[in-house]
Design a protein around this motif. Structure first.
Motif, PDB file in Angstrom:
ATOM      1  N   ASN A  63      55.852  45.226  41.510  1.00 46.05           N
ATOM      2  CA  ASN A  63      56.098  46.414  40.705  1.00 46.05           C
ATOM      3  C   ASN A  63      57.184  47.288  41.314  1.00 46.05           C
ATOM      4  O   ASN A  63      58.027  47.844  40.605  1.00 46.05           O
ATOM      5  N   ARG A  64      57.190  47.415  42.641  1.00 40.83           N
ATOM      6  CA  ARG A  64      58.251  48.208  43.280  1.00 40.83           C
ATOM      7  C   ARG A  64      59.595  47.483  43.174  1.00 40.83           C
ATOM      8  O   ARG A  64      60.632  48.116  42.975  1.00 40.83           O
ATOM      9  N   ALA A  65      59.572  46.173  43.300  1.00 38.27           N
ATOM     10  CA  ALA A  65      60.804  45.410  43.136  1.00 38.27           C
ATOM     11  C   ALA A  65      61.361  45.596  41.728  1.00 38.27           C
ATOM     12  O   ALA A  65      62.571  45.768  41.534  1.00 38.27           O
ATOM     13  N   PHE A  66      60.469  45.578  40.738  1.00 39.53           N
ATOM     14  CA  PHE A  66      60.913  45.778  39.354  1.00 39.53           C
ATOM     15  C   PHE A  66      61.485  47.179  39.175  1.00 39.53           C
ATOM     16  O   PHE A  66      62.457  47.379  38.436  1.00 39.53           O
ATOM     17  N   ARG A  67      60.910  48.153  39.855  1.00 39.54           N
ATOM     18  CA  ARG A  67      61.445  49.511  39.781  1.00 39.54           C
ATOM     19  C   ARG A  67      62.875  49.560  40.303  1.00 39.54           C
ATOM     20  O   ARG A  67      63.737  50.238  39.723  1.00 39.54           O
ATOM     21  N   LEU A  68      63.148  48.815  41.374  1.00 37.69           N
ATOM     22  CA  LEU A  68      64.509  48.751  41.898  1.00 37.69           C
ATOM     23  C   LEU A  68      65.431  48.026  40.931  1.00 37.69           C
ATOM     24  O   LEU A  68      66.601  48.402  40.767  1.00 37.69           O
ATOM     25  N   LEU A  69      64.909  46.985  40.285  1.00 36.24           N
ATOM     26  CA  LEU A  69      65.721  46.276  39.297  1.00 36.24           C
ATOM     27  C   LEU A  69      66.057  47.199  38.125  1.00 36.24           C
ATOM     28  O   LEU A  69      67.198  47.220  37.639  1.00 36.24           O
TER      29      LEU A  69
ATOM     30  N   LEU B 274      65.396  30.546  32.967  1.00 38.26           N
ATOM     31  CA  LEU B 274      64.371  31.574  33.147  1.00 38.26           C
ATOM     32  C   LEU B 274      64.071  32.214  31.802  1.00 38.26           C
ATOM     33  O   LEU B 274      64.978  32.604  31.069  1.00 38.26           O
ATOM     34  N   ARG B 275      62.788  32.292  31.486  1.00 34.81           N
ATOM     35  CA  ARG B 275      62.332  33.040  30.313  1.00 34.81           C
ATOM     36  C   ARG B 275      61.288  34.038  30.767  1.00 34.81           C
ATOM     37  O   ARG B 275      60.316  33.672  31.419  1.00 34.81           O
ATOM     38  N   LEU B 276      61.510  35.282  30.452  1.00 31.86           N
ATOM     39  CA  LEU B 276      60.555  36.333  30.758  1.00 31.86           C
ATOM     40  C   LEU B 276      60.062  36.922  29.442  1.00 31.86           C
ATOM     41  O   LEU B 276      60.847  37.156  28.527  1.00 31.86           O
ATOM     42  N   GLY B 277      58.785  37.145  29.339  1.00 29.01           N
ATOM     43  CA  GLY B 277      58.245  37.612  28.066  1.00 29.01           C
ATOM     44  C   GLY B 277      57.159  38.641  28.279  1.00 29.01           C
ATOM     45  O   GLY B 277      56.830  39.001  29.409  1.00 29.01           O
TER      46      GLY B 277
ATOM     47  N   ALA C 145      55.758  37.897  43.939  1.00 26.68           N
ATOM     48  CA  ALA C 145      55.961  39.324  43.649  1.00 26.68           C
ATOM     49  C   ALA C 145      56.162  39.507  42.150  1.00 26.68           C
ATOM     50  O   ALA C 145      57.129  40.117  41.702  1.00 26.68           O
ATOM     51  N   LEU C 146      55.228  38.987  41.370  1.00 26.51           N
ATOM     52  CA  LEU C 146      55.333  39.073  39.916  1.00 26.51           C
ATOM     53  C   LEU C 146      54.947  40.478  39.467  1.00 26.51           C
ATOM     54  O   LEU C 146      53.839  40.934  39.727  1.00 26.51           O
ATOM     55  N   PRO C 147      55.831  41.176  38.745  1.00 29.60           N
ATOM     56  CA  PRO C 147      55.486  42.525  38.303  1.00 29.60           C
ATOM     57  C   PRO C 147      54.648  42.513  37.029  1.00 29.60           C
ATOM     58  O   PRO C 147      54.662  41.538  36.268  1.00 29.60           O
ATOM     59  N   GLU C 148      53.954  43.594  36.784  1.00 33.60           N
ATOM     60  CA  GLU C 148      53.159  43.720  35.573  1.00 33.60           C
ATOM     61  C   GLU C 148      54.024  43.673  34.315  1.00 33.60           C
ATOM     62  O   GLU C 148      53.559  43.305  33.237  1.00 33.60           O
ATOM     63  N   ALA C 149      55.306  44.025  34.447  1.00 33.00           N
ATOM     64  CA  ALA C 149      56.210  44.042  33.295  1.00 33.00           C
ATOM     65  C   ALA C 149      56.523  42.658  32.769  1.00 33.00           C
ATOM     66  O   ALA C 149      57.070  42.538  31.667  1.00 33.00           O
ATOM     67  N   TRP C 150      56.216  41.604  33.545  1.00 34.38           N
ATOM     68  CA  TRP C 150      56.491  40.234  33.123  1.00 34.38           C
ATOM     69  C   TRP C 150      55.175  39.451  33.037  1.00 34.38           C
ATOM     70  O   TRP C 150      54.915  38.558  33.849  1.00 34.38           O
TER      71      TRP C 150
END
Length: 799
Positions: free
Chosen positions: A663-669, A323-326, A729-734
Motif C-alpha cells: 500500500n505504501r509502495a502504491f502511494r509512491l507510485l 501485465l494486467r491489473l484489475g 507487496a501486492l497493494p489493496e488497489a490491485w
C-alpha cells in the motif's frame, strides 16, 4: 511454516499457466486528442540508435530526430596528475574530525582537471554533451473552404512501437503512421489520404547549429555537419538523409526543401549516422555514405515489408512480459492519457494506468538500448536541445543504474549489454584515475561519465567526489549472472569486478573509534550535513552507501571467484577486509545512519536515499533477515517523506516494495504519476509524470520511468539466490490481475494470477535447472526442476 499444497509440488514438463506468446488484454496505447505543444507531450520512437519524437501537428508537423552518436566533446585527460599527493593530508584532516578543511583541500586539489562537465553544461567543453540530431518539419497548406479539424487522434501503440495521427479536414481523412526500424535502420513515416491527390506538403530538414542542408536528387534532402569537440571544433561528424517516395502527385527538391503536391500516399524515410569512436564500436568512417546506403536499402522495400519486419523485431522483446491489473475501469481507459493522469491523481480507481506505465518503461528500454549500441542515457536517446539537461550523460550515483533496474526482472537482460560494454570501457581510463588520485591498483569511476571515458571526480566536492560509482556498476555484472547463470558471461565479467575490488581494497583505511575499514574521502551522493559547530560539509569518512556497496562488491567477487575456481588468495583477502567494513548503523532516532557519525542533516527530505542501497537494489537489509535494520529503514523513509524528484520517487517505490508494504509502495507510485507542470525553470525538486508519460526530474529524465517499471515488478515478484517471493507487496488497489514472464534470480521465469487480493496460481519455469525455495505469505516449497521443466503452483483452494 506450512508447505505449499500438494498439487503445487508436481513438476509438469511443458505445462504453462499462460501461453508462451504474451497477449495484451487491454490496448497498450498512450493517446491524445490534440497535437503536442511541447517535447514532453510528443510520442517517442526508437530502435536503440535512431530516435524520433512525433508532435502530430495538423498544419505543421515537427519530428525531433536523434542518433545516439551525437556527442560533442572528445577524448581528454581530465585527471590531475599530482592529486595523489594531497590524499594523505585529506585523510589526516578527516581522521582528526576537521572535515571542513578536508573539503577545502578536495576542492582545491582533488577535483577533475580543466573544465570538467561544465557543471552540467558541457556542450562546448571537452567533456561534451548528448545533442539533438535535427528536426524534420512538414507544412500542410490548409484546404480550400472549411479548414476545421474533426476527430483528431494521436497515439503511441506500445504493442507494436508505432505512432499514429488521424484526423478529418476538408472532407478528407488524413493518416500518418511512424516507427523506427531496427532491421532496416530507418525512421519511417507514411502519410495517406482517403481521397486521391489530396496530400500536399513542404518538407524541411534542419538543425539549430553546425549543420547544412542540401538537395539529394529530386526527392530527398541531405543534412551534414560536425560537432564541437571543445578544443579545435572538429568533433563528431554526422549526416542524415530523407527521401519522399510518393504514389501519385509530384515530388521536387527546391532550395533545401521538398515540395510534395497532389499525392495519394507518401512514405518518408530518414536515415542517419555519425563517425563517433566509442566502446560500442565505430559506427562509420563516412557517416554520409552510411546514411545513404541505409536509405537505399530501406527504399528498395515496400512499406508493408518495412512495417512487418519492424513489428516482428520489436515484439520479440516486448512480448516476453505482460501485465494486467484489475478490475478494469473502462471510463478511465477511454480518456486521453493526460486526462487519465489527472483523474488518477484525483483518486479515480484505474489499475490499468500503472500497467500502462509499466509497459511504457519496457517500451522505452527496448527503444533506447540495443546490443552493440550505447547505453540509455539520462534521456534514453531522446533530446531536442543542443545543451541537453545535465549533458544527457551517464550519472553513476544512481541514474544509469536505475535505467537498467527493470532489465533482468522483465526478461530484457540482453538489452543491458550496452551498459556492460560501458563498464568494461571504463577500466583503462579508470586505472589512470586510480593511480593519479589514490596511487592505487585496479580502476575507479566517480559520478559522471561519457563516451570518451571520463572517470575523474567532478568539479566540486559537493557532488563530484563520490568514489563508488564503479562499485555500483559492477553489481550489475554480478546480478546478470545471478539471473542467468551464464558462466561464459561471468568469465568475461569477473576480471572487471576484480579490478574494481582491488581498487577499493586499497582505498580503505581504519577509522579511529572502532578500527572499522572505511573509504576516505567519501560522501553520501549529493547530500550534506552539519558539523557540531554548524558548518555545512559533504566530505566524510565511510558514508553508509559506500560500505553497503563494498560489502556487495566484495561478496560478489568472492562468490564469482569461487564459482570459477580462481584467485583463492584474493578471495581470502577480500573476505578478511569485508568482515572489517563499517556496518550499517542505527542512530539514536531509530533511523539508518547516512554517515559514519551521527551528523545532523541539512535537508532532512533530500532527494537521494543512498544509505538504503542495502535494502534495494542490494540485499543487505530485509524484513526477514535483518528486522531491526528493516524497521530502521522504514523510519528513514517516513522521515524522508514521499515527495521528491521523479527518479527519487521511483527509488522510494522500490524501497517500500522491498519492505513488503504494497500500500505504501502504491502511494509512491500514485505520487510519481502526479501530472507534472509544464517544462520551464526548475524552482524545486518536485517530480511527476508529463502528459506523454515521460518522467519529470524535473526536467525530463528517463530514469524515473525505468525505476517505476522496476518498482511495479518488485511489488509482484522478488528474488534472491535460492529464493523466490510471490506477490510480496501486492497493494489493496490491485485485487485481481496477472503477470506473465517475469524473471527471478536462479534462471527462472514466473507467471502469477490473483483474485480478491490472493494468489490463485503461479507457474515457475526452470530455465537453468537450479533449486530454489518459493515463498508466499508464510508458505514455502522447495523446487528442484530440470532445465525446461515447469512447476505449477495451485493456490485456488486456499492454504
Amino acid at each position: 511454516m506450512n508447505p505449499l499444497r500438494a498439487p503445487a509440488l508436481a513438476a509438469l514438463a511443458g505445462f504453462s499457466l499462460m501461453p508462451a506468446l504474451r497477449t495484451h488484454a487491454a490496448p497498450d496505447v498512450i493517446w491524445f486528442d490534440v497535437p503536442a505543444a511541447q517535447f514532453t507531450e510528443s510520442c517517442p520512437l526508437g530502435n536503440g540508435r535512431l530516435g524520433a519524437m512525433m508532435f502530430g501537428g495538423v498544419s505543421d508537423e515537427r519530428i525531433v530526430l536523434n542518433e545516439t552518436g551525437m556527442w560533442s566533446g572528445g577524448p581528454q585527460d581530465a585527471d590531475r596528475p599530482d592529486a595523489a599527493a594531497a590524499l594523505p593530508e585529506i585523510r589526516r584532516l578527516l581522521l582528526a574530525g576537521r572535515n571542513a578543511e578536508a573539503e577545502r583541500l578536495v576542492n582545491a586539489s582533488f577535483t577533475c582537471a580543466g573544465k570538467g562537465s561544465g557543471f552540467g553544461a558541457g556542450a562546448n567543453v571537452p567533456y561534451g554533451c548528448y545533442q539533438v540530431l535535427g528536426n524534420l518539419w512538414l507544412h500542410f497548406p490548409a484546404p480550400a473552404g472549411d479548414a476545421s479539424v474533426r476527430n483528431y487522434r494521436r497515439e503511441l501503440d506500445l504493442a507494436e512501437a508505432v505512432a499514429r495521427v488521424t484526423y478529418e479536414q476538408g472532407g478528407v481523412r488524413f493518416t500518418r503512421e511512424a516507427f523506427v526500424s531496427a532491421p532496416d535502420e530507418a525512421i519511417v513515416l507514411r502519410l495517406a489520404a482517403d481521397r486521391p491527390g489530396r496530400l500536399s506538403f513542404d518538407l524541411r530538414l534542419d538543425r539549430p547549429e553546425r549543420a547544412t542542408t542540401t538537395a539529394d536528387g529530386t526527392d530527398g534532402l541531405r543534412l551534414s555537419g560536425q560537432l564541437n569537440n571543445g578544443t579545435d571544433g572538429r568533433g563528431v561528424r554526422f549526416a542524415a538523409r530523407v527521401r519522399a517516395l510518393a504514389r501519385g502527385g509530384t515530388v521536387r527538391a527546391d532550395a533545401g526543401r521538398l515540395e510534395v503536391r497532389g499525392a495519394d500516399e507518401v512514405t518518408l524515410l530518414v536515415t542517419a549516422a555519425t563517425d563517433i569512436r566509442t566502446f560500442a564500436g565505430r559506427r562509420s568512417d563516412d557517416p554520409d555514405k552510411m546514411a545513404a546506403d541505409d536509405l537505399a536499402r530501406a527504399a528498395a522495400k515496400p512499406y508493408a515489408a518495412l512495417r512487418d519486419a519492424h513489428v516482428a523485431d520489436y515484439r520479440r522483446w516486448f512480448d516476453r512480459v505482460s501485465l494486467r491489473l484489475g478490475p478494469p475501469n473502462p471510463a478511465q481507459e477511454a480518456l486521453p492519457t493526460p486526462e487519465r493522469l489527472r483523474a488518477f491523481h484525483a483518486g479515480a480507481p484505474d489499475p490499468g494506468l500503472p500497467a500502462l506505465f509499466f509497459d511504457f518503461g519496457r517500451y522505452l528500454l527496448i527503444s533506447s538500448s540495443r546490443p552493440g549500441g550505447l547505453p540509455a542515457n539520462l534521456q534514453g536517446l531522446w533530446a531536442e536541445e543542443i545543451q541537453t539537461p545535465w549533458n544527457g550523460d551517464w550519472h553513476l550515483n544512481i541514474n544509469v543504474q536505475m535505467n537498467y533496474w527493470p532489465a533482468e526482472v522483465c526478461g530484457l537482460g540482453d538489452l543491458a549489454q550496452p551498459l556492460f560494454a560501458l563498464i568494461a570501457s571504463l577500466q583503462a581510463p579508470g586505472a589512470r584515475t586510480a593511480r593519479d588520485y589514490y596511487a592505487a591498483p585496479g580502476w575507479v569511476a566517480h559520478v559522471i561519465t561519457n563516451p570518451w571515458g571520463f572517470t575523474a571526480p567532478g568539479e566540486s566536492a559537493t557532488w563530484g567526489s563520490t568514489t563508488t560509482g564503479s562499485a555500483w556498476l559492477c553489481t550489475h555484472l554480478w546480478d546478470h549472472y545471478l539471473y542467468t547463470g551464464d558462466r561464459k558471461f561471468l568469465t568475461w565479467a569477473y576480471p572487471i569486478m576484480k579490478g574494481s575490488a582491488e581498487f577499493y581494497s586499497h582505498l580503505l583505511i581504519a577509522e579511529p573509534a572502532h578500527g572499522w575499514l572505511v573509504t576516505a574521502p567519501s560522501n553520501s551522493p549529493e547530500n550534506s550535513f552539519h558539523l557540531p559547530d554548524g558548518t555545512v560539509c559533504h566530505i566524510c569518512l565511510g558514508a553508509t552507501a559506500d560500505m553497503q556497496l563494498l560489502r556487495s562488491l566484495f561478496g560478489a567477487c568472492i562468490d564469482a571467484a569461487q564459482t570459477l575456481g580462481v584467485d583463492e588468495a584474493f578471495r581470502d583477502e577480500l573476505a578478511a577486509r569485508r568482515a572489517r567494513l563499517a556496518p550499517t548503523q542505527i542512530g539514536p532516532d531509530g533511523r539508518v545512519m547516512e554517515w559514519l557519525e551521527n551528523y545532523r542533516e541539512v535537508d532532512p527530505h533530500h532527494r537521494h536515499t543512498a544509505h538504503l542501497w542495502g535494502l534495494f537494489p542490494g540485499d543487505e537489509l530485509s524484513p526477514r533477515a535483518t528486522p531491526a535494520l528493516a524497521a530502521a529503514a522504514r523510519r528513514t523513509l517516513d522521515a524522508r517523506g514521499d515527495a521528491g524528484t521523479g527518479w527519487g520517487l521511483a527509488f522510494k517505490l522500490c524501497l517500500w516494495a522491498r519492505l513488503g508494504d504494497g500500500n505504501r509502495a502504491f502511494r509512491l507510485l500514485r505520487q510519481q504519476l502526479t501530472p507534472a507542470v509544464a517544462d520551464g525553470p526548475r524552482t524545486h525538486w518536485t517530480g511527476g509524470t508529463y502528459p506523454n508519460l515521460f518522467d519529470s526530474g524535473p526536467p525530463f529524465q528517463i530514469d524515473g520511468n525505468f525505476g517505476g517499471t522496476a518498482g511495479i515488478a518488485e511489488m509482484l515478484l522478488q528474488s534472491e539466490p535460492g529464493e523466490i517471493d510471490l506477490l510480496p507487496a501486492l497493494p489493496e488497489a490491485w485485487p485481481e490481475g496477472e503477470v506473465r514472464g517475469l524473471r527471478a534470480r536462479g534462471d527462472f521465469e514466473v507467471d502469477e494470477a490473483w483474485r480478491q487480493g490472493r494468489l490463485q496460481a503461479a507457474t515457475i519455469r526452470s530455465l537453468g535447472g537450479n533449486a530454489t525455495r518459493v515463498r508466499y505469505v508464510g508458505q514455502t516449497s522447495e523446487i528442484n526442476a530440470r532445465p525446461g521443466e515447469v512447476v505449477h503452483l495451485d493456490f485456488a483452494s486456499g492454504p
